[in-house]
Design an enzyme around this catalytic site. Structure first.
Site, PDB file in Angstrom:
ATOM      1  N   HIS A 202       0.858  -1.183   0.000  1.00 46.57           N
ATOM      2  CA  HIS A 202       0.000   0.000   0.000  1.00 46.57           C
ATOM      3  C   HIS A 202       0.895   1.234   0.000  1.00 46.57           C
ATOM      4  O   HIS A 202       1.719   1.429   0.892  1.00 46.57           O
ATOM      5  CB  HIS A 202      -0.897   0.010   1.240  1.00 46.57           C
ATOM      6  CG  HIS A 202      -1.716   1.250   1.376  1.00 46.57           C
ATOM      7  ND1 HIS A 202      -2.708   1.599   0.480  1.00 46.57           N
ATOM      8  CD2 HIS A 202      -1.688   2.239   2.295  1.00 46.57           C
ATOM      9  CE1 HIS A 202      -3.261   2.738   0.843  1.00 46.57           C
ATOM     10  NE2 HIS A 202      -2.653   3.148   1.954  1.00 46.57           N
TER      11      HIS A 202
ATOM     12  N   LYS B 200      -0.532  10.881   0.939  1.00 47.90           N
ATOM     13  CA  LYS B 200       0.369  10.317  -0.081  1.00 47.90           C
ATOM     14  C   LYS B 200      -0.079  10.699  -1.489  1.00 47.90           C
ATOM     15  O   LYS B 200       0.737  11.146  -2.313  1.00 47.90           O
ATOM     16  CB  LYS B 200       0.400   8.788   0.054  1.00 47.90           C
ATOM     17  CG  LYS B 200       0.921   8.282   1.391  1.00 47.90           C
ATOM     18  CD  LYS B 200       1.034   6.770   1.430  1.00 47.90           C
ATOM     19  CE  LYS B 200      -0.321   6.089   1.329  1.00 47.90           C
ATOM     20  NZ  LYS B 200      -1.184   6.381   2.483  1.00 47.90           N
TER      21      LYS B 200
ATOM     22  N   ASP C 161      -1.897   4.110  -4.540  1.00 46.28           N
ATOM     23  CA  ASP C 161      -2.622   3.278  -3.577  1.00 46.28           C
ATOM     24  C   ASP C 161      -2.096   1.843  -3.519  1.00 46.28           C
ATOM     25  O   ASP C 161      -1.827   1.325  -2.444  1.00 46.28           O
ATOM     26  CB  ASP C 161      -4.124   3.276  -3.874  1.00 46.28           C
ATOM     27  CG  ASP C 161      -4.918   2.673  -2.723  1.00 46.28           C
ATOM     28  OD1 ASP C 161      -4.644   3.041  -1.568  1.00 46.28           O
ATOM     29  OD2 ASP C 161      -5.785   1.823  -2.976  1.00 46.28           O
TER      30      ASP C 161
ATOM     31  N   ARG D 243      17.563  14.748  12.339  1.00 45.69           N
ATOM     32  CA  ARG D 243      17.722  16.088  11.778  1.00 45.69           C
ATOM     33  C   ARG D 243      19.010  16.246  10.971  1.00 45.69           C
ATOM     34  O   ARG D 243      19.186  17.252  10.289  1.00 45.69           O
ATOM     35  CB  ARG D 243      17.692  17.124  12.909  1.00 45.69           C
ATOM     36  CG  ARG D 243      16.403  17.099  13.713  1.00 45.69           C
ATOM     37  CD  ARG D 243      16.380  18.172  14.773  1.00 45.69           C
ATOM     38  NE  ARG D 243      16.428  19.502  14.199  1.00 45.69           N
ATOM     39  CZ  ARG D 243      16.400  20.624  14.928  1.00 45.69           C
ATOM     40  NH1 ARG D 243      16.348  20.546  16.250  1.00 45.69           N
ATOM     41  NH2 ARG D 243      16.452  21.791  14.333  1.00 45.69           N
TER      42      ARG D 243
END
Length: 311
Positions: free
Chosen positions: A136, A157, A175, A241
């Site tokens: 998915h 998405k 999808d 980060r």
């Protein structure tokens, strides 16, 4: 297992003896040319592979006397070979027709030269028999890199993908992504044919990307180079980060570079993913910005320490 119809169509073969149930018991993507076996050497015979006969093998058989040829072919057909393909449209020997029919071994004829048939057959089998998995997510081609966008349903998405398409990139699948492992370290993803080029946008419905943005906005398949997981920003969670340590996710036994991107209102994810794709390409070329920055800090610290020791 390979469907006979798929093999015949892919290689444009002429069927001489058809498979009994329309299926070929082929489980490996290699091909065997049985020249040594037809000459009488039967050790290490790859009989489980499709057998490809070309000009060399067929000419050699034609030079044998009838009794010897019958003995060699009888031994050859005693093995459970999945199928036999004769290249260059060379006529099949009568003994082969009789033995093939008796043993129910399919025989096909191909017009191209033997080497071309071998290359096309191996390519077809590697793709056809490749391990597969359905995930998915959304797959897009960004600056030549295949980005597999994953995350929970509703995280954005598809909206991110359509923004990337608007910025000139290409959609592969939305999808549902069908993934196959085509080599030990290479994955290729594509969309199921039924929903290819279609996308669901909540509140809008189903849209056709190829019709709306043109055929240049879609691509049939793409290697999966980087997995990007989108996640709603979680207060208190520590996110990477600097990017000094590379992370990977395993798909079908292949380690795929992986990054986690936290999202919150106002963040332009399309631009972030473009930056991620460019940064990934730079790393492939040997340049890591995070490591370069760390190296500069290390050099400055060493210079400062050296100056202090000199004083």
């Amino acid at each position: 297992m390979v469907l006979e119809a798929d093999l015949v169509k892919a290689l444009n073969l002429k069927t001489i003896i058809a498979a009994e149930n329309g299926r070929l018991n082929i489980e490996v993507s290699n091909v065997n040319r049985p020249g040594l076996q037809l000459a009488g050497y039967w050790d290490f015979f790859g009989y489980e592979r499709p057998q490809l006969l070309g000009m060399v093998e067929m000419t050699y058989l034609s030079m044998l006397d009838k009794a010897t040829r019958h003995e060699r072919l009888t031994r050859f057909f005693s093995y459970d070979v999945p199928c036999i393909i004769i290249a260059r449209s060379i006529p099949c020997f009568d003994e082969m027709l009789v033995l093939g029919a008796a043993r129910k071994i399919p025989i096909y004829s191909a017009a191209p030269e033997t080497t071309q048939v071998e290359v096309e057959l191996i390519s077809f089998l590697r793709d056809y028999l490749a391990p597969r998995e359905t995930m998915h997510g959304v797959l897009v081609n960004v600056y030549g890199s295949g980005l597999l966008i994953t995350g929970e349903s509703g995280v954005g998405k598809s909206e991110t993908a359509i923004e990337l398409v608007k910025r000139g990139h290409q959609l592969v699948a939305d999808d549902v992504v069908d993934i196959r492992r085509v080599s030990d370290d290479r994955l290729v993803g594509e969309s199921p044919e039924l929903v290819r080029h279609f996308m669901e946008i909540r509140g809008v419905g189903i849209i056709d990307i190829a019709t709306m943005y043109g055929v240049g906005a879609v691509i049939r398949s793409k290697t999966i180079d980087l997995e990007v997981k989108l996640e709603n920003w979680r207060q208190g969670k520590e996110y990477d980060r600097l990017g000094l340590a590379d992370q990977y996710n395993e798909i079908l036994g292949v380690k795929v570079p992986y990054i986690l991107i936290p999202i919150h209102p106002g963040r332009n994810l399309a631009i972030v993913l473009e930056v991620a794709a460019r940064n990934f390409r730079l790393k492939q070329m040997g340049y890591n910005a995070a490591q370069e920055l760390a190296h500069r800090h290390m050099e400055r610290a060493m210079r400062a320490q050296q100056e202090e020791s000199e004083e």
